[in-house]
Write a protein that holds these residues in place. Structure first.
Motif, PDB file in Angstrom:
ATOM      1  N   ASN A  32       0.857  -1.109  -0.157  1.00  0.00           N
ATOM      2  CA  ASN A  32      -0.169   0.027   0.141  1.00  0.00           C
ATOM      3  C   ASN A  32       0.999   1.207  -0.086  1.00  0.00           C
ATOM      4  O   ASN A  32       1.817   1.408   0.754  1.00  0.00           O
ATOM      5  N   TYR A  34       1.297   5.663  -0.018  1.00  0.00           N
ATOM      6  CA  TYR A  34       0.360   6.882   0.619  1.00  0.00           C
ATOM      7  C   TYR A  34       1.000   8.216   0.422  1.00  0.00           C
ATOM      8  O   TYR A  34       2.374   8.099   0.267  1.00  0.00           O
ATOM      9  N   TYR A  49      -4.176   7.369  -1.009  1.00  0.00           N
ATOM     10  CA  TYR A  49      -3.393   6.122  -0.683  1.00  0.00           C
ATOM     11  C   TYR A  49      -3.832   5.159  -2.030  1.00  0.00           C
ATOM     12  O   TYR A  49      -4.828   5.250  -2.629  1.00  0.00           O
ATOM     13  N   VAL A  51      -3.842   0.982  -2.996  1.00  0.00           N
ATOM     14  CA  VAL A  51      -3.608  -0.357  -2.808  1.00  0.00           C
ATOM     15  C   VAL A  51      -3.206  -1.452  -3.855  1.00  0.00           C
ATOM     16  O   VAL A  51      -2.980  -2.648  -3.785  1.00  0.00           O
TER      17      VAL A  51
END
Lengths: 110, 112
Positions: A32, A34, A49, A51
């Motif tokens: 992930n 960010y 963010y 994924v």
């Protein structure tokens, strides 16, 4: 071992100019990712963010956008910078066991 | 919305004394908490973390305490050193969540 790279370290840009900040991660797959922004003397605000490749979630309405063209690459962009975009921008990655931050980019819009 | 906050924005401590930094959180769904240390001009560095199934965790010179009943988190630094001077942030993450929410930060100043 996993590492995270952010560049540039500092940037001074005029109002109305475009922006592209890059973050890359090494030593991990499908993390992930960010983007955080930190105003002077303040806490960290989550901007975006991701994924996975091409998957971007935006946390706050703003003048910025993010893209993840590759698994370990996360880009923060703007078409036209505003004075209020000044701040310390931090990239981070996470894979189930804590977040690791990059060294940050200090952006000053003049 | 849910938030994480800190009681003390600045903490001055004598070198060698113990430091305690407090943090309150409001999201009862949070199950993972982290303390970060940030030195001037640098990114936050992980110090210690704790999951909600624990109430205490110790590291090297640091201890994190979690009180889920009152939604309170604290970081204790033993024998504070000049190198401990920095801003400390608590952060929380929801169970099955993908994002970390940070508190406003506490600046620790170590006096020689």
């Amino acid at each position: 071992s996993q590492t995270i790279h952010q560049w540039p370290a500092t940037l001074v840009q005029p109002v109305g100019s475009p922006l592209s900040l890059e973050c890359t991660v090494e030593g991990t797959s499908n993390p992930n990712l960010y983007w955080y922004r930190q105003a002077a003397g303040r806490g960290l605000q989550l901007l975006f963010y991701s994924v996975g490749i091409g998957q971007i979630s935006s946390e706050v309405p703003q003048n910025l956008s993010a893209s993840r063209p590759q698994d370990r690459q996360f880009i923060l962009s703007s078409k036209k910078l505003l004075l209020s975009d000044s701040g310390f921008y931090l990239c981070a990655w996470e894979l189930g066991a804590g977040y690791t931050f990059g060294s940050g980019t200090r952006l000053t819009v003049v | 919305g849910e938030s994480v906050g800190l009681h003390l924005p600045t903490l001055s401590v004598q070198e060698g004394d113990n430091s305690i930094i407090n943090c309150a959180y409001s999201n009862s769904a949070s199950d993972y908490f982290i303390w970060y240390k940030q030195e001037s001009g640098k990114g936050p560095q992980f110090i210690i973390d704790i999951r909600s199934n624990m109430d205490k965790r110790q590291g090297q010179r640091v201890t994190v305490l979690l009180n889920k009943t009152v939604k309170h988190l604290s970081l204790q630094i033993a024998a504070t050193q000049p190198g401990d001077s920095a801003v400390y942030f608590c952060a929380e993450e929801e169970a099955a969540g993908n994002k970390l929410t940070f508190g406003g930060g506490t600046r620790v100043l170590v006096k020689p």
